[in-house]
Design a protein around this motif. Structure first.
Motif, PDB file in Angstrom:
ATOM      1  N   ILE A 267       0.849  -1.185   0.000  1.00  0.00           N
ATOM      2  CA  ILE A 267       0.000   0.000   0.000  1.00  0.00           C
ATOM      3  C   ILE A 267       0.886   1.236   0.000  1.00  0.00           C
ATOM      4  O   ILE A 267       1.872   1.310   0.728  1.00  0.00           O
ATOM      5  CB  ILE A 267      -0.952  -0.006   1.227  1.00  0.00           C
ATOM      6  N   GLY A 268       0.552   2.214  -0.851  1.00  0.00           N
ATOM      7  CA  GLY A 268       1.350   3.426  -0.985  1.00  0.00           C
ATOM      8  C   GLY A 268       0.652   4.648  -0.417  1.00  0.00           C
ATOM      9  O   GLY A 268      -0.295   4.548   0.365  1.00  0.00           O
ATOM     10  N   PRO A 280      -0.015  -5.226 -10.142  1.00  0.00           N
ATOM     11  CA  PRO A 280      -1.432  -4.856 -10.167  1.00  0.00           C
ATOM     12  C   PRO A 280      -1.627  -3.383  -9.777  1.00  0.00           C
ATOM     13  O   PRO A 280      -0.711  -2.781  -9.217  1.00  0.00           O
ATOM     14  CB  PRO A 280      -2.040  -5.785  -9.106  1.00  0.00           C
ATOM     15  N   PRO A 281      -2.806  -2.813 -10.033  1.00  0.00           N
ATOM     16  CA  PRO A 281      -3.078  -1.432  -9.622  1.00  0.00           C
ATOM     17  C   PRO A 281      -2.854  -1.258  -8.116  1.00  0.00           C
ATOM     18  O   PRO A 281      -3.193  -2.135  -7.317  1.00  0.00           O
ATOM     19  CB  PRO A 281      -4.541  -1.228 -10.008  1.00  0.00           C
ATOM     20  N   LEU A 282      -2.280  -0.112  -7.751  1.00  0.00           N
ATOM     21  CA  LEU A 282      -1.781   0.091  -6.393  1.00  0.00           C
ATOM     22  C   LEU A 282      -2.850   0.652  -5.455  1.00  0.00           C
ATOM     23  O   LEU A 282      -3.478   1.673  -5.743  1.00  0.00           O
ATOM     24  CB  LEU A 282      -0.596   1.065  -6.439  1.00  0.00           C
ATOM     25  N   THR A 283      -3.028  -0.012  -4.321  1.00  0.00           N
ATOM     26  CA  THR A 283      -3.828   0.544  -3.228  1.00  0.00           C
ATOM     27  C   THR A 283      -3.027   1.684  -2.597  1.00  0.00           C
ATOM     28  O   THR A 283      -1.820   1.547  -2.384  1.00  0.00           O
ATOM     29  CB  THR A 283      -4.133  -0.535  -2.176  1.00  0.00           C
ATOM     30  N   THR A 284      -3.686   2.801  -2.283  1.00  0.00           N
ATOM     31  CA  THR A 284      -2.929   3.972  -1.832  1.00  0.00           C
ATOM     32  C   THR A 284      -3.789   4.870  -0.952  1.00  0.00           C
ATOM     33  O   THR A 284      -5.019   4.793  -0.976  1.00  0.00           O
ATOM     34  CB  THR A 284      -2.394   4.753  -3.048  1.00  0.00           C
ATOM     35  N   VAL A 285      -3.116   5.712  -0.179  1.00  0.00           N
ATOM     36  CA  VAL A 285      -3.777   6.701   0.671  1.00  0.00           C
ATOM     37  C   VAL A 285      -3.774   8.040  -0.061  1.00  0.00           C
ATOM     38  O   VAL A 285      -2.730   8.475  -0.564  1.00  0.00           O
ATOM     39  CB  VAL A 285      -3.061   6.842   2.029  1.00  0.00           C
ATOM     40  N   VAL A 286      -4.916   8.682  -0.121  1.00  0.00           N
ATOM     41  CA  VAL A 286      -5.057   9.966  -0.805  1.00  0.00           C
ATOM     42  C   VAL A 286      -5.324  11.042   0.238  1.00  0.00           C
ATOM     43  O   VAL A 286      -6.181  10.868   1.105  1.00  0.00           O
ATOM     44  CB  VAL A 286      -6.222   9.943  -1.816  1.00  0.00           C
ATOM     45  N   ARG A 287      -4.611  12.157   0.152  1.00  0.00           N
ATOM     46  CA  ARG A 287      -4.886  13.276   1.049  1.00  0.00           C
ATOM     47  C   ARG A 287      -5.408  14.456   0.243  1.00  0.00           C
ATOM     48  O   ARG A 287      -5.133  14.589  -0.952  1.00  0.00           O
ATOM     49  CB  ARG A 287      -3.648  13.654   1.858  1.00  0.00           C
ATOM     50  N   ASP A 288      -6.157  15.322   0.902  1.00  0.00           N
ATOM     51  CA  ASP A 288      -6.795  16.459   0.245  1.00  0.00           C
ATOM     52  C   ASP A 288      -5.830  17.647   0.252  1.00  0.00           C
ATOM     53  O   ASP A 288      -5.835  18.468   1.164  1.00  0.00           O
ATOM     54  CB  ASP A 288      -8.093  16.806   0.987  1.00  0.00           C
ATOM     55  N   VAL A 322      -8.746   1.713  -2.482  1.00  0.00           N
ATOM     56  CA  VAL A 322      -8.435   0.281  -2.496  1.00  0.00           C
ATOM     57  C   VAL A 322      -8.403  -0.236  -3.930  1.00  0.00           C
ATOM     58  O   VAL A 322      -9.377  -0.099  -4.666  1.00  0.00           O
ATOM     59  CB  VAL A 322      -9.448  -0.509  -1.663  1.00  0.00           C
ATOM     60  N   ARG A 323      -7.264  -0.821  -4.291  1.00  0.00           N
ATOM     61  CA  ARG A 323      -7.129  -1.468  -5.595  1.00  0.00           C
ATOM     62  C   ARG A 323      -6.635  -2.906  -5.347  1.00  0.00           C
ATOM     63  O   ARG A 323      -6.899  -3.460  -4.292  1.00  0.00           O
ATOM     64  CB  ARG A 323      -6.205  -0.658  -6.487  1.00  0.00           C
ATOM     65  N   GLU A 324      -5.925  -3.457  -6.279  1.00  0.00           N
ATOM     66  CA  GLU A 324      -5.645  -4.901  -6.225  1.00  0.00           C
ATOM     67  C   GLU A 324      -4.356  -5.275  -5.507  1.00  0.00           C
ATOM     68  O   GLU A 324      -4.098  -6.462  -5.275  1.00  0.00           O
ATOM     69  CB  GLU A 324      -5.626  -5.482  -7.643  1.00  0.00           C
TER      70      GLU A 324
END
Length: 326
Positions: A267-268, A280-288, A322-324
């Motif tokens: 997870i990134g 696979p497509p990366l699960t990651t944390v998004v900030r505003d 959330v991705r793969e």
């Protein structure tokens, strides 16, 4: 060109030109006259002097942004643009200076610009802050770190990012690793994110996370992946400092003929454009980052206006995409 030239061109007094171009309040100048002044200024290519305005008002309209020696990539570039836009909405100009070698010394920059405020992404020397204030710079703020050791939390907290990563991985994975960036200048961000991972591991009675520095190349990352998988007990979930480091972990897995999340969940952070294109497509944390930019600008503007600002960090809404990969 001077304001006298504009006055002659528009057929008005120099005082009228000053009132119009500086948008002085409470002046009963007809709209037609205002438009005539603006048209004359445009024809002559005249712009009011920033230096003269600073002398008149006692301060400039510049906010100096100090960047550490960090890569200016997608998220940082987006934050700079949003800060630029938000300060502009408040009548301020945001000017960025990077400390990357061979940049001029910081003192040369702020002395030449005499900004109204300085907003640093990282802390800087106490003596530098004192010199700025003595020179009349009204606001000296740091997003991370402290000024003169003030017991304030950072303006933008990084710990919740690591905590969110760890909580997402903790249920199916009983041993977590942390992929640390291979750039010491990023410690001010990486350490609190790692602290967030450690805190969650302690709360959930998980082992201390296995922390390893991950180079941004597939063979080097593959060696780190092998070490995680060979640990006792083996690491099965990786919280990466950001998406670039997470993509290096994915490249290391591929180099070994392995895959995420079957062999190692990853997870990134940041949701850079390449995150969704990874395999696979990366699960990651998004900030505003827009909310962060607006919050930072608001605090600078409030301080310039003589208002007290809160001691607590800015509200930073985090989203888990959330991705793969995890």
């Amino acid at each position: 060109m001077t304001s006298a030239d504009v006055a002659r061109e528009a057929g008005v007094s120099r005082a009228t030109v000053s009132y119009v171009l500086n948008d002085v309040p409470h002046q009963k100048i007809p709209e037609a006259t205002r438009q005539r002044v603006w048209d004359a200024a445009a024809r002559l290519g005249y712009a009011p002097s920033a230096a003269a305005r600073a002398l008149r008002t006692g301060r400039s309209e510049i906010v100096l942004g100090l960047l550490p020696d960090w890569p200016i990539e997608h998220v940082l570039g987006r934050l700079i643009q949003q800060l630029t836009n938000t300060f502009a909405e408040n009548g301020l100009t945001f000017v960025v200076h990077s400390s990357a070698h061979p940049a001029r010394p910081l003192r040369d920059i702020w002395k030449a610009m005499t900004p109204a405020a300085v907003l640093a992404l990282q802390d800087f020397d106490d003596r530098e802050a004192d010199a700025m204030r003595a020179a009349g710079i009204e606001v000296v703020m740091a997003m991370h770190g402290s000024i003169r050791g003030e017991p304030r939390p950072p303006l933008v907290s990084e710990q919740p990012i690591g905590a969110l990563q760890a909580r997402h991985l903790a249920a199916p994975h009983r041993r977590l690793g942390y992929a640390y960036p291979d750039l010491p200048g990023l410690d001010v961000l990486a350490q609190p994110r790692l602290d967030g991972v450690r805190k969650v591991c302690a709360e959930l009675d998980l082992p201390e996370p296995d922390v390893r520095t991950v180079p941004l190349d597939a063979p080097g990352a593959a060696e780190v992946v092998k070490a995680w998988l060979a640990a006792d007990p083996p690491v099965t979930g990786i919280c990466a400092f950001n998406d670039n480091v997470a993509l290096a972990v994915l490249a290391g897995l591929s180099h070994l003929g392995l895959r995420a999340p079957q062999d190692l969940a990853v997870i990134g952070v940041d949701d850079i454009p390449g995150a969704s294109l990874a395999h696979p497509p990366l699960t990651t944390v998004v900030r505003d980052t827009d909310a962060i930019a607006r919050g930072l600008a608001r605090r600078v503007v409030d301080r310039l206006g003589g208002k007290e600002i809160p001691a607590e960090p800015l509200r930073d809404e985090l989203l888990l995409r959330v991705r793969e990969s995890a």
